[in-house]
Structures are given as structure tokens and as C-alpha cells.
Scaffold this motif. Structure first.
Motif, PDB file in Angstrom:
ATOM      1  N   LYS B  50       0.823  -1.216   0.000  1.00 25.84           N
ATOM      2  CA  LYS B  50       0.000   0.000   0.000  1.00 25.84           C
ATOM      3  C   LYS B  50       0.856   1.266   0.000  1.00 25.84           C
ATOM      4  O   LYS B  50       0.405   2.319  -0.430  1.00 25.84           O
ATOM      5  CB  LYS B  50      -0.939   0.016   1.199  1.00 25.84           C
ATOM      6  CG  LYS B  50      -0.285   0.390   2.524  1.00 25.84           C
ATOM      7  CD  LYS B  50      -1.246   0.263   3.686  1.00 25.84           C
ATOM      8  CE  LYS B  50      -0.615   0.618   5.007  1.00 25.84           C
ATOM      9  NZ  LYS B  50      -0.407   2.040   5.232  1.00 25.84           N
ATOM     10  N   THR B  51       2.070   1.184   0.522  1.00 25.69           N
ATOM     11  CA  THR B  51       2.944   2.355   0.536  1.00 25.69           C
ATOM     12  C   THR B  51       3.564   2.577  -0.842  1.00 25.69           C
ATOM     13  O   THR B  51       3.539   3.684  -1.374  1.00 25.69           O
ATOM     14  CB  THR B  51       4.083   2.172   1.566  1.00 25.69           C
ATOM     15  OG1 THR B  51       3.514   1.774   2.806  1.00 25.69           O
ATOM     16  CG2 THR B  51       4.886   3.452   1.741  1.00 25.69           C
ATOM     17  N   LYS B  53       2.969   0.879  -3.988  1.00 26.59           N
ATOM     18  CA  LYS B  53       2.078   0.873  -5.161  1.00 26.59           C
ATOM     19  C   LYS B  53       2.885   0.930  -6.461  1.00 26.59           C
ATOM     20  O   LYS B  53       2.615   1.768  -7.339  1.00 26.59           O
ATOM     21  CB  LYS B  53       1.085   2.042  -5.097  1.00 26.59           C
ATOM     22  CG  LYS B  53       0.072   1.904  -3.952  1.00 26.59           C
ATOM     23  CD  LYS B  53      -1.029   2.948  -4.056  1.00 26.59           C
ATOM     24  CE  LYS B  53      -1.932   2.960  -2.839  1.00 26.59           C
ATOM     25  NZ  LYS B  53      -3.277   2.493  -3.095  1.00 26.59           N
ATOM     26  N   SER B  72      -3.986  -3.100   0.199  1.00 29.45           N
ATOM     27  CA  SER B  72      -5.070  -2.383   0.884  1.00 29.45           C
ATOM     28  C   SER B  72      -6.236  -2.075  -0.043  1.00 29.45           C
ATOM     29  O   SER B  72      -7.248  -1.544   0.406  1.00 29.45           O
ATOM     30  CB  SER B  72      -4.533  -1.078   1.486  1.00 29.45           C
ATOM     31  OG  SER B  72      -4.195  -0.154   0.476  1.00 29.45           O
ATOM     32  N   THR B  73      -6.058  -2.362  -1.341  1.00 34.04           N
ATOM     33  CA  THR B  73      -7.153  -2.145  -2.303  1.00 34.04           C
ATOM     34  C   THR B  73      -7.122  -3.281  -3.330  1.00 34.04           C
ATOM     35  O   THR B  73      -6.069  -3.882  -3.584  1.00 34.04           O
ATOM     36  CB  THR B  73      -6.997  -0.826  -3.083  1.00 34.04           C
ATOM     37  OG1 THR B  73      -5.801  -0.900  -3.884  1.00 34.04           O
ATOM     38  CG2 THR B  73      -6.918   0.388  -2.171  1.00 34.04           C
ATOM     39  N   GLU B  76      -4.673  -2.519  -6.148  1.00 34.01           N
ATOM     40  CA  GLU B  76      -3.292  -2.988  -5.939  1.00 34.01           C
ATOM     41  C   GLU B  76      -3.179  -4.473  -6.277  1.00 34.01           C
ATOM     42  O   GLU B  76      -2.208  -4.899  -6.920  1.00 34.01           O
ATOM     43  CB  GLU B  76      -2.869  -2.766  -4.472  1.00 34.01           C
ATOM     44  CG  GLU B  76      -2.726  -1.314  -4.064  1.00 34.01           C
ATOM     45  CD  GLU B  76      -2.733  -1.144  -2.536  1.00 34.01           C
ATOM     46  OE1 GLU B  76      -2.203  -1.998  -1.810  1.00 34.01           O
ATOM     47  OE2 GLU B  76      -3.309  -0.146  -2.061  1.00 34.01           O
ATOM     48  N   HIS B 353       4.923  11.337   6.416  1.00 32.39           N
ATOM     49  CA  HIS B 353       4.246  10.040   6.276  1.00 32.39           C
ATOM     50  C   HIS B 353       4.415   9.591   4.826  1.00 32.39           C
ATOM     51  O   HIS B 353       3.772  10.135   3.926  1.00 32.39           O
ATOM     52  CB  HIS B 353       2.766  10.214   6.646  1.00 32.39           C
ATOM     53  CG  HIS B 353       2.001   8.933   6.673  1.00 32.39           C
ATOM     54  ND1 HIS B 353       0.704   8.845   7.108  1.00 32.39           N
ATOM     55  CD2 HIS B 353       2.344   7.657   6.309  1.00 32.39           C
ATOM     56  CE1 HIS B 353       0.285   7.594   7.017  1.00 32.39           C
ATOM     57  NE2 HIS B 353       1.257   6.858   6.524  1.00 32.39           N
ATOM     58  N   CYS B 355       3.529   7.012   3.057  1.00 30.74           N
ATOM     59  CA  CYS B 355       2.365   6.497   2.315  1.00 30.74           C
ATOM     60  C   CYS B 355       1.564   7.654   1.733  1.00 30.74           C
ATOM     61  O   CYS B 355       1.107   7.597   0.589  1.00 30.74           O
ATOM     62  CB  CYS B 355       1.463   5.658   3.215  1.00 30.74           C
ATOM     63  SG  CYS B 355       2.324   4.404   4.192  1.00 30.74           S
ATOM     64  N   ALA B 356       1.370   8.702   2.534  1.00 32.80           N
ATOM     65  CA  ALA B 356       0.540   9.833   2.120  1.00 32.80           C
ATOM     66  C   ALA B 356       1.252  10.699   1.085  1.00 32.80           C
ATOM     67  O   ALA B 356       0.642  11.160   0.117  1.00 32.80           O
ATOM     68  CB  ALA B 356       0.147  10.670   3.335  1.00 32.80           C
ATOM     69  N   ALA B 359       1.489   8.986  -2.325  1.00 31.78           N
ATOM     70  CA  ALA B 359       0.193   8.922  -3.009  1.00 31.78           C
ATOM     71  C   ALA B 359      -0.104  10.167  -3.831  1.00 31.78           C
ATOM     72  O   ALA B 359      -0.991  10.161  -4.678  1.00 31.78           O
ATOM     73  CB  ALA B 359      -0.923   8.699  -1.986  1.00 31.78           C
ATOM     74  N   GLN B 360       0.648  11.228  -3.617  1.00 29.50           N
ATOM     75  CA  GLN B 360       0.408  12.474  -4.352  1.00 29.50           C
ATOM     76  C   GLN B 360       1.089  12.467  -5.733  1.00 29.50           C
ATOM     77  O   GLN B 360       0.913  13.405  -6.495  1.00 29.50           O
ATOM     78  CB  GLN B 360       0.905  13.672  -3.535  1.00 29.50           C
ATOM     79  CG  GLN B 360       0.275  13.791  -2.140  1.00 29.50           C
ATOM     80  CD  GLN B 360      -1.224  13.958  -2.167  1.00 29.50           C
ATOM     81  OE1 GLN B 360      -1.983  12.984  -2.053  1.00 29.50           O
ATOM     82  NE2 GLN B 360      -1.686  15.162  -2.362  1.00 29.50           N
ATOM     83  N   PHE B 361       1.821  11.410  -6.025  1.00 28.11           N
ATOM     84  CA  PHE B 361       2.604  11.355  -7.268  1.00 28.11           C
ATOM     85  C   PHE B 361       2.239  10.132  -8.111  1.00 28.11           C
ATOM     86  O   PHE B 361       1.848   9.102  -7.580  1.00 28.11           O
ATOM     87  CB  PHE B 361       4.102  11.307  -6.934  1.00 28.11           C
ATOM     88  CG  PHE B 361       4.626  12.585  -6.337  1.00 28.11           C
ATOM     89  CD1 PHE B 361       5.194  13.563  -7.145  1.00 28.11           C
ATOM     90  CD2 PHE B 361       4.528  12.831  -4.971  1.00 28.11           C
ATOM     91  CE1 PHE B 361       5.657  14.749  -6.605  1.00 28.11           C
ATOM     92  CE2 PHE B 361       4.987  14.017  -4.421  1.00 28.11           C
ATOM     93  CZ  PHE B 361       5.561  14.978  -5.241  1.00 28.11           C
ATOM     94  N   ASP B 362       2.454  10.266  -9.418  1.00 26.54           N
ATOM     95  CA  ASP B 362       2.192   9.156 -10.340  1.00 26.54           C
ATOM     96  C   ASP B 362       3.438   8.335 -10.628  1.00 26.54           C
ATOM     97  O   ASP B 362       3.354   7.318 -11.325  1.00 26.54           O
ATOM     98  CB  ASP B 362       1.654   9.703 -11.667  1.00 26.54           C
ATOM     99  CG  ASP B 362       0.226  10.179 -11.527  1.00 26.54           C
ATOM    100  OD1 ASP B 362      -0.486   9.671 -10.634  1.00 26.54           O
ATOM    101  OD2 ASP B 362      -0.186  11.062 -12.305  1.00 26.54           O
ATOM    102  N   ARG B 381      -2.720   3.904  -8.622  1.00 30.25           N
ATOM    103  CA  ARG B 381      -3.568   4.549  -7.613  1.00 30.25           C
ATOM    104  C   ARG B 381      -5.023   4.199  -7.871  1.00 30.25           C
ATOM    105  O   ARG B 381      -5.341   3.520  -8.836  1.00 30.25           O
ATOM    106  CB  ARG B 381      -3.365   6.065  -7.621  1.00 30.25           C
ATOM    107  CG  ARG B 381      -3.831   6.756  -8.867  1.00 30.25           C
ATOM    108  CD  ARG B 381      -3.307   8.177  -8.959  1.00 30.25           C
ATOM    109  NE  ARG B 381      -3.634   9.000  -7.838  1.00 30.25           N
ATOM    110  CZ  ARG B 381      -4.549   9.978  -7.836  1.00 30.25           C
ATOM    111  NH1 ARG B 381      -5.249  10.240  -8.930  1.00 30.25           N
ATOM    112  NH2 ARG B 381      -4.776  10.701  -6.775  1.00 30.25           N
TER     113      ARG B 381
END
Lengths: 383, 383
Positions: B50-51, B53, B72-73, B76, B353, B355-356, B359-362, B381
Motif C-alpha cells: 500500500k505504501t 504501489k 489495501s485495495t 493494488e 508520512h 504512504c501519504a 500517493a500524491q505522485f504518479d 492509484r
């Protein structure tokens, strides 16, 4: 007009969660409201597309097909220009290494302007203007929020001269009352709007007294845009989150909860009855970690929980969020009752900060204003 | 081995900002460290993706090409399965509406297992197992953090029977000491690890006493995985953020600042000298709004600011963030001096953090462990 509650519930029941739900009817009302407020004030509205990041939203928000628009990244400018928007203001202080991309957009026919507040940046813009002048606005700091020169700083004239002398275009001044987000009353909102106006008009006056041009006097934030009573001397107003609104804006009093056009759908995946917790499948990955209402009179924690039709439950909040888990509970101390929410129940959560929540998704699932099935509108991201 | 500082500085000087920089050398050291700790404890490591991805990260983290992995999804799971990973645990309580996607992955050859903590979910899994049994683990709540049944709750046996009787597969028990993130000493970390172990082993004992199978006893979080001294009765350990680490983990003491493998590149775009502020082009859109160190002994605000080579400046922090603006300043009260950072300076910010922020990047911009030019590794994502 918005979709009927019953048809929304039916539509959401068959979809994956979480999704970013956009109520187009509410959005169009929000767009009309700000247009109607600004029209008699004699200014141009230059919507900020950093919240929406969507061509479909831009088509419904921009007053003309070609703009004007405001952006926070060159990626937004490139996407909007590819869709026919040609009048774009890039409202984040220019980094010198971005100037080749600015020039490429301008060479392709986009009237893109940049913002700066230092001689160093002005020199970089001048250097990049050798063959084709880049238009620049001077950023003014009206409230100590972030960037910008103080409204009466002599550096305004110095930088203005450097731009003009060097062959760039001095297009005007710009300010943003970011501190208006801390306003706690209508009179404070009105005062922030006047602070913004007077700072921009003062700085424009300095330039003009020095014989420099200042065709554009640009102000704006969603709170001040709605509470400006007088915009004498201002030529344009910028605002972004007004298109969707969110709980921060409702906390300031700029909108009602019922105006919020965005929500995140989620499904109940468990319970901790001893604690009064309902576990849902929307965590910070879907909603963001923004807790912008924590400093307001009413703390909405991670968001207000609604039923699938979009009606808020009394005092039901997302009180905690992990990556893909949310914990829903009644507001601490409220005495509200937890409604029965069995596993599989679909809920909708109103966002604390629409810009941050929307950024977690690649598309809007749109409830069309005219009814009918949900539509997908892509979002863009990155820089 | 990591890239040489001087070559990193040269490489970053020619790139756009912000980017998500991944130091592969640090990552590989982090991966080796947890492997080396767990091997003598006789357990399987099931890394949580999840971190990261990312397929490229998965290839360097998973002990075998086919897994085992945690997700977590379902997104993924689908991405990893498409890349050849076949042993996957979906570790978020199953929502009934997701079961068709689970079955589709299983029918295609993925050994995907699900997690649940209620009879309602067990009944949904049973209903979906009519033609092909779905393996399920019971989630156990070891520390009151979030989901799960208490380790001695008779419902464990009841739900276990419901699964087996209905034709699903009971694969075991799972717990996660999410509260270990609040640990303030090594002894607390060791105690959380034992809490996790004993809760899972107790729950497994309940099932076995009732004549039910429990082949898998799964525990894990990054803090407890590193501080487990004894894992008797445990078959596998899950952890995710250990691959990159972050300031929250450094604050707990699980890693050093120098172990953090992720950073966000940013460019100085302005100054407010009166306030000691340096304005940079990385705001919450790049870093997230996570403020997970605010409750720790040392508050790192929005992140620790480093030079382009990745060396932290003394007490220099991202103290505030707007959407695309960050405000860098020295730690309040520290007395540290603000270094000269002219417009155009490239900096790197260590994430609060990982993970967070990731998640803001591709994509990751990877500094290869063997040196050479930066590489791009895509991230996935969505849900």
C-alpha cells in the motif's frame, strides 16, 4: 435542479466505493451565485481551476470558452490550453526553471501570464523574454498570509521598471487574502475583501505614479469574492473552491452545508459496537488528511456523514481516518444517536477541504443536473 | 551504495519540481534490514504494497516473484497480479460488493484471500463461495486501534464455523498493532509486538480448540515487525512503510533520519525576510497534509528540509503548506540560522508520512543504487 434522491441511491448501490461524487446541480447554483454577485460590481471573474482540474468543469465555470482562467500549475495550463482556453494566469510565483514551458505555451498561442515578487524572478523573466515578451504581474501581500510585496514597498516600482526596461510586459498587480479563511463573522469577511482591494489598488497606484503600466488589478479568494461590497479600481476577481464549496467554507459562513457539491461515497465494512464506531472503506487516501475545520467554531473532524441520497445524519462524523479505513461516530459530547448502518450500507462524506479531497481521485462520478445515469469526468494531476 | 551527492545535485538541477525522489540504495538497505531481522524468527515476510504501489518496488521487496504480498485495495491486487504476483492478502475488511472482483481475480489464478470480522461479512463470503471457495482470515483487534474481534471473543469460533460450514475456506487470523505508532520507547515497541503476537496466537487457539483450521497466523506493522523478539505461533509478518521509512517512523525510533529513502524535490520561489520565511513550490499537493509527528516528542511540522544532495539543514522545516506553496523556516525557538537559499535553489523535503506523500505522485524519480541517471518508476492509484 438536482437528481432525485431515490434515483441517486439506486445508482450508487451498484457502484464501487470510494468514488468522488459531484452534484452538478449544486455546482451550477454555486457558479451562478458568484457570477450574479460580481456582475454588478463591474469586474471580470477569472475562476481558479486548481480545485476542479477538469475540462468538463471548466466548460461550465469559465465565463467564455477561451477563459479567463487562473491555474496553480503549468500542468493545469497545458491541459486547459489543449482544450481551447487561451487566457490563463499562472498564480504561483514563477520558478526560473519553468520559463521554457511558459514560453512554449505562449509560442503555441496561449496568453499565459506569470506572477513574481522579487528582482531575481524579474531578471529571469527578462532573460526569457529576449525574443518574445512574457507578461508578468507583481504579487502583493495584503494580509501576511504567504508571498508578495507589501502594498507600499518601493521594490514594487523597482521591479516594475526592471521588467519594462528589460523587455518583459508588466501586466499589473495581484493579491490573495488567504487569511480570510480565518474570518469568523460577516463583518470580518467584508473587511478582508476591502483589505484585498485596497492593497491591490495602492500597489497599482505606486506603479502608475512611476509612469509604469498596470492594466490588471487582480484580487480574490472564495470568501472575499462573495463578501466584496465595493471593487473600485479592481479589474478582476479570482476564486476556486466556490465551484464545489466544502466544510471549511461552510464553517466560515460563505455557504451552507447544503451547497456542498462534492462528496465521497463509502461502504460500511464493520463495527465496534462498544465504542460506537462504524468502520467504512474511505480513509485519508480518499478524503485527504486535511483537518481545516479543527480551528473553527465547529470541528467537523474528517467530514460530515450523509446517507446515500446526500442528506447529513445529525452529528455523524468521520472522526478518524487511516489509509483505507475511516471511523464514523457521533460527535463527541453531542448525545446524538448512532443510526443503524449494517455492513454494505452506502454513505456519502462531505469533504473538509474540496481541493484536497478531489486531488485524491482521477475522475468525478457526476450526478447530472438534468438527471439520468452518473457520468465520469476525468481530472488531471501532477505538475 | 547510493548515488554520489554531487551527481545527484547535477541531475536534480535540470528537472522540474516537485518530484518524488526515491533513493534506491537506502530502500534496499531498509528491505535487507527487516529480512535479516525476521529470518531467524522463522516467519514469512508478507510485505504490504500500500505504501509503494509500484511493480518496480515490488520486484525489489517481495521475497519471491509471486509473493507473498499484502494489499489495501483490489486495484493494488489487480496491478500486482498482472505483474505475476499470485499470493495476495487483501487486508481491509471485505465489503460484500467487492466479492465479484475477488472472484474474478481468483478465477484468473490469483490466490487472493480476504479479511472479515463479522457474521454479516462471513455470510456474504459464503454466498460468493458457492462455486469456488474464497479463503478468509478473521481480523483480530489486539490494541483497540480500529477493526477486529477481541482475541477471546466467542464470535471468532461462531464466524469460523459459519465460513467452514458454508463452503468458504478459513485460512486463519490476522491482527495489526496500529497503536504501536504511539510507542515512545524500545520497551513499548517490544511490548506492542508481544501484544500483537499473543492476540493472534490466542485467537488461533480458540479456532483450533473448536476443531477449526487456522493455518495462517498473520501479524504486523512496521514498528512491531522490527521489535518482535519472539514470534512463536506466528506464521507471517506484514509491514509496509519500512521500505521507505519516514519522519513518523524516525520519531518512534524505528529508523534514523538517514534511512528515509523518499523525499520531495522543490524549488525556492520567494522570500519573506522579515519573517524568516523561504517560499518553495511544494505544498500539500506534493507532500500531503499529514502532520503525524505533531503528537510526537519532536514535531517535524510538514517535513525536514535537506539540500539537493539529501543532507538535512539543521532545524530547517516546512512549517506551513498551502496547495502549491510551502513555507520553509527554522524550527520555532531553535535559534538555528536560516541558510542563504536564493530563488531557484533546489531542496529536498523528507516526508512526515511516506504512504501519504507518495500517493500524491504518479511516479518515482529513482536515484539508482548503482549510480547513473534518474529512472522513472510508475505508481498506481485508485481503488
Amino acid at each position: 435542479m438536482s437528481s432525485k434522491p431515490s434515483s441517486v441511491v439506486d445508482a450508487l448501490a451498484t457502484r464501487q466505493t470510494p468514488e468522488l461524487i459531484l452534484d452538478e446541480g449544486r455546482m451550477l447554483r454555486n457558479v451562478d451565485r458568484l457570477r450574479a454577485h460580481l456582475e454588478p460590481l463591474g469586474v471580470t471573474l477569472r475562476p481558479h481551476m486548481k480545485t476542479a482540474k477538469s475540462i468538463e468543469v471548466a466548460r461550465r465555470v469559465l465565463t467564455g470558452g477561451a477563459g479567463p482562467a487562473t491555474v496553480s500549475t503549468l500542468k493545469e495550463a497545458e491541459e486547459l490550453f489543449a482544450a481551447g482556453v487561451t487566457d490563463i494566469l499562472y498564480a504561483v510565483g514563477i520558478a526560473p526553471h519553468r520559463l521554457p514551458r511558459v514560453q512554449a505555451l505562449r509560442a503555441a498561442g496561449c496568453d499565459l501570464s506569470v506572477v513574481l515578487d522579487s528582482l531575481e524572478q524579474a531578471e529571469a523573466v527578462v532573460a526569457a523574454s529576449a525574443n518574445a515578451p512574457i507578461p508578468a504581474l507583481l504579487e502583493i501581500d495584503c494580509d501576511g498570509h504567504r508571498s508578495g510585496l507589501k502594498p507600499r514597498d518601493p521594490a514594487i516600482v523597482e521591479i516594475g521598471h526592471a521588467l519594462v526596461r528589460g523587455g518583459a510586459h508588466l501586466r499589473g498587480v495581484l493579491t490573495h487574502a488567504g487569511e480570510s479563511y480565518t474570518a469568523r463573522s460577516e463583518s470580518e469577511l467584508v473587511a478582508f475583501a476591502e483589505l484585498e482591494r485596497s492593497a491591490a489598488v495602492d500597489a497599482a497606484g505606486l506603479l502608475r505614479q512611476a509612469g509604469l503600466p498596470c492594466p490588471t488589478v487582480s484580487v480574490g479568494s472564495t470568501p472575499t469574492a462573495h463578501y466584496a461590497r465595493n471593487l473600485d479600481g479592481v479589474t478582476e476577481v479570482r476564486a476556486g473552491v466556490y465551484v464545489f464549496f466544502d466544510l471549511v467554507m461552510a464553517g466560515i459562513g460563505v455557504c451552507q452545508i447544503e451547497d456542498i457539491a462534492l462528496s465521497v461515497s463509502t461502504t460500511v465494512i464493520g463495527h465496534q459496537p462498544d465504542k460506537g464506531w462504524v468502520i467504512v472503506d474511505a480513509g485519508w487516501m480518499a478524503l485527504s488528511s486535511d483537518r481545516g475545520t479543527a480551528s473553527q467554531a465547529v470541528n467537523q473532524f474528517g467530514g460530515v456523514v450523509c446517507d446515500a441520497a446526500g442528506k447529513p445524519y445529525p452529528d455523524l462524523l468521520l472522526i478518524q481516518a487511516n489509509q483505507e479505513h475511516g471511523i464514523v461516530a457521533v460527535r463527541p459530547g453531542s448525545g446524538a444517536r448512532l443510526p443503524p448502518l449494517p455492513v454494505g450500507t452506502v454513505l456519502r462524506i462531505l469533504p473538509v477541504h474540496a481541493c484536497a479531497t478531489a486531488a485524491q481521485f482521477d475522475a468525478y462520478a457526476v450526478l447530472p443536473a438534468t438527471g439520468g445515469p452518473l457520468q465520469s469526468w476525468p481530472r488531471f494531476r501532477g505538475w
